[in-house]
Design a protein around this motif. Structure first.
Motif, PDB file in Angstrom:
ATOM      1  N   GLY A  53     120.874  12.145  59.364  1.00 47.36           N
ATOM      2  CA  GLY A  53     120.526  13.097  60.409  1.00 47.36           C
ATOM      3  C   GLY A  53     121.604  13.268  61.453  1.00 47.36           C
ATOM      4  O   GLY A  53     121.317  13.527  62.626  1.00 47.36           O
ATOM      5  N   ARG A  54     122.868  13.146  61.025  1.00 54.28           N
ATOM      6  CA  ARG A  54     123.981  13.298  61.969  1.00 54.28           C
ATOM      7  C   ARG A  54     124.592  14.690  61.834  1.00 54.28           C
ATOM      8  O   ARG A  54     124.519  15.319  60.784  1.00 54.28           O
ATOM      9  N   TYR A  55     125.218  15.120  62.926  1.00 54.52           N
ATOM     10  CA  TYR A  55     125.899  16.420  62.929  1.00 54.52           C
ATOM     11  C   TYR A  55     127.376  16.168  62.622  1.00 54.52           C
ATOM     12  O   TYR A  55     128.165  15.790  63.494  1.00 54.52           O
ATOM     13  N   LEU A  56     127.732  16.385  61.356  1.00 54.53           N
ATOM     14  CA  LEU A  56     129.099  16.141  60.914  1.00 54.53           C
ATOM     15  C   LEU A  56     129.825  17.462  60.702  1.00 54.53           C
ATOM     16  O   LEU A  56     129.249  18.413  60.154  1.00 54.53           O
ATOM     17  N   VAL A  57     131.071  17.520  61.120  1.00 52.52           N
ATOM     18  CA  VAL A  57     131.891  18.716  60.934  1.00 52.52           C
ATOM     19  C   VAL A  57     133.280  18.300  60.463  1.00 52.52           C
ATOM     20  O   VAL A  57     133.724  17.176  60.686  1.00 52.52           O
ATOM     21  N   ASP A  58     133.949  19.251  59.791  1.00 52.75           N
ATOM     22  CA  ASP A  58     135.345  18.964  59.419  1.00 52.75           C
ATOM     23  C   ASP A  58     136.241  19.422  60.569  1.00 52.75           C
ATOM     24  O   ASP A  58     137.067  20.326  60.456  1.00 52.75           O
ATOM     25  N   GLY A  59     136.038  18.737  61.705  1.00 52.89           N
ATOM     26  CA  GLY A  59     136.801  19.028  62.914  1.00 52.89           C
ATOM     27  C   GLY A  59     137.189  17.749  63.620  1.00 52.89           C
ATOM     28  O   GLY A  59     136.698  16.661  63.295  1.00 52.89           O
TER      29      GLY A  59
END
Length: 349
Positions: free
Chosen positions: A202-208
């Protein structure tokens, strides 16, 4: 046969005493230098203690600080002995203390040599400390409202800017953690909901990556988001954009910084060790040269000084025999304490 046996006239003894006095004061300044290096390294490590996993890394600066203090103490004392040796009446009061003092000097020089080696060999321990510490620090990057962690974002950003690095091993480390706080996420947005649901935890992961990973030398504005999506940016290939983000991981950057620093300090400590060994040898020669004066009432007579009264082989054998004798003595004492009492024989008169 004595090791390093040298004949001394009064003039040579005086020159040796004066030279030792001067070298001891050089050694005091060298001790201050070692102390200062340890203090500087300790401050540098404390600056980034938030990204270090344990206190093992402080073993090197603590050792340098201790060796610096001991060096000043030992050499200040040796300088006084060297000065007093110019007057046989003053030197007489030091005679009972010189053998124990020289034994302590030998132990001290061994510790200095080990400290120099530690400066070169702490890379492995420091690498593990940085790996785990940076990993934990990056996890707490988003916790700007949590007491005790509210400065972690600033610490990581300043670290990446100062050392021109990104992430732990590289910029892709940021893809594996949620570094944006929930406070700044719009949970009514479909994109945010989809990203959170697509992750098991439930984590907010981004390729940033954070802005501090951006390389200011890049000719184009920094691309922080959708880094691996070539189609999201015009004329962009993330594998070819070497200048967009720092390509060095912070673990390698910090490890290189600290190991170079400790290696330089190790070289300085080795030179100090050579100076200390030279002073110890000179003091031993002066001590034996003054003790072997045949006629104390005639200080101008010749004498002999030596490093060891016997050869190296004979000295080692003597030390081993002494240790064996001590071992046998301890065994006899233990047997007397734990054995049966010796029976007494009554005599009839």
């Amino acid at each position: 046969m004595a090791l390093m046996k040298i004949k001394f006239t009064q003039k040579k003894r005086v020159k040796l005493a004066q030279g030792l006095w001067l070298m001891n004061w050089f050694s005091v300044f060298a001790g201050i230098l070692v102390f200062s290096m340890g203090l500087f390294l300790k401050i540098e490590l404390r600056k980034r203690s938030e990204v270090m996993d344990n206190s093992e890394s402080h073993f090197v600066p603590n050792s340098l600080i201790l060796m610096g203090i001991l060096s000043c103490t030992f050499n200040g004392f040796a300088g006084k002995i060297s000065y007093d040796s110019l007057d046989p009446t003053k030197f007489a009061k030091w005679k009972p203390f010189l053998k124990p003092y020289l034994a302590l000097c030998f132990l001290f020089n061994t510790l200095i040599f080990l400290t120099a080696l530690i400066c070169f060999l702490m890379r492995g321990s420091l690498e593990n400390t940085l790996t785990q510490g940076l990993k934990n620090g990056m996890k707490f990057y988003k916790d700007t409202d949590t007491p005790g962690r509210c400065f972690m974002k600033k610490t990581i950003d300043m670290l990446q800017i100062e050392f021109k690095c990104c992430g732990n091993k590289g910029f892709k480390d940021w893809f594996e953690i949620q570094w944006i706080s929930n406070r700044y996420l719009d949970f009514s947005s479909k994109e945010v909901k989809d990203r959170i649901k697509s992750n098991v935890d439930g984590r907010y992961l981004v390729d940033g990556v954070p802005f501090s990973c951006c390389n200011p030398n890049s000719p184009r504005p920094c691309i922080q988001y959708q880094i691996t999506n070539n189609s999201a940016h015009y004329s962009y290939d993330y594998q070819a954009e070497d200048l967009n983000l720092w390509d060095t991981g912070c673990k390698d950057a910090l490890l290189r910084y600290y190991t170079n620093m400790m290696s330089s300090m190790g070289i300085v400590v080795l030179f100090v060790w050579i100076l200390e060994v030279t002073v110890m040898i000179g003091l031993r020669l002066l001590h034996t040269a003054l003790e072997s004066i045949a006629n104390p009432e005639d200080p101008e007579c010749e004498s002999e000084g030596w490093l060891l009264q016997q050869s190296m082989k004979e000295t080692i054998k003597l030390v081993l025999d002494t240790l064996k004798q001590l071992g046998k003595t301890n065994q006899v004492e233990a047997g007397a304490e734990g054995g049966e009492p010796t029976p007494t024989v009554a005599t009839v008169s």
